[in-house]
Design an enzyme around this catalytic site. Sequence first.
Site, mmCIF file in Angstrom:
data_model
loop_
_atom_site.group_PDB
_atom_site.id
_atom_site.type_symbol
_atom_site.label_atom_id
_atom_site.label_comp_id
_atom_site.label_asym_id
_atom_site.label_seq_id
_atom_site.Cartn_x
_atom_site.Cartn_y
_atom_site.Cartn_z
ATOM 1 N N SER A 199 1.004 -1.429 0.157
ATOM 2 C CA SER A 199 0.385 0.371 -0.158
ATOM 3 C C SER A 199 0.630 1.360 -0.082
ATOM 4 O O SER A 199 0.321 2.192 -0.201
ATOM 5 C CB SER A 199 -0.546 0.360 1.325
ATOM 6 O OG SER A 199 -0.069 0.189 2.728
ATOM 7 N N LYS A 203 0.737 4.276 7.163
ATOM 8 C CA LYS A 203 0.432 5.070 5.994
ATOM 9 C C LYS A 203 0.707 6.338 5.862
ATOM 10 O O LYS A 203 1.393 7.203 6.636
ATOM 11 C CB LYS A 203 -1.170 5.116 6.162
ATOM 12 C CG LYS A 203 -1.681 4.350 5.878
ATOM 13 C CD LYS A 203 -1.776 3.381 4.647
ATOM 14 C CE LYS A 203 -3.137 2.456 4.404
ATOM 15 N NZ LYS A 203 -2.018 0.393 4.790
#
EC number: 3.4.21.88
Length: 219
Positions: free
Chosen positions: A138, A175
Amino acid sequence: MIKLTARQEQILNLIRDAIENTGFPPTRAEIAAELGFRSANAAEEHLQALARKGAIEISPGTSRGIRLRDMGGTRSDRSGAQLSLPHPALMQLNLPLVGRVAAGSPILAQEHIEATYNVDKSLFSAKPDFLLKVRGMSMRDAGILDGDLLAVKKIDSAKNGQIVVARLGDDVTVKRYKKTGSLIELLPENPDFQPIRVDLEHDDFALEGLAVGLMRTWN
């Protein structure tokens, strides 16, 4: 010593500064904007030249896939003066490597520690407290790949745009952080993944740390 042109030395120092300040190398577009190139392709040509000379390593397919290599003992500041680097033996850290994290338990609980790494602290923008094994792709476009070891400094708060390790319920994720009021967005660096939205008034959320560097292992 590797012989570099003035422009190559400038780009190499730009890469070093980005890693020291943010923990991550710049993108081609960021290099181009900083140095006034017309396109990212011009930056790519200089990066390829640096790679051929052994000053950096390039990971194909990632916008931040640039790794510095040891060039032996000195670097130039913006005035061109040579700066001595500390002896590696004086710069070592023992960092626990965290693998999979069990639901509800502290990230540095003993059962999560897979190994201990002895590493050079000059690799990182700030002193890390542990290494986290990255799972998934990701954060690919930030140069963070599946299986990488992310150097993490424990923190209580983060600034917008920083890359963090966050716990949401029973899950731990890496993230880019963005907070607006009581709402947090955890943003991926891969268009195949969706942002994670957190409401601090209702969701179980905690910051586990700030990314301050990256290590990659090859089998």
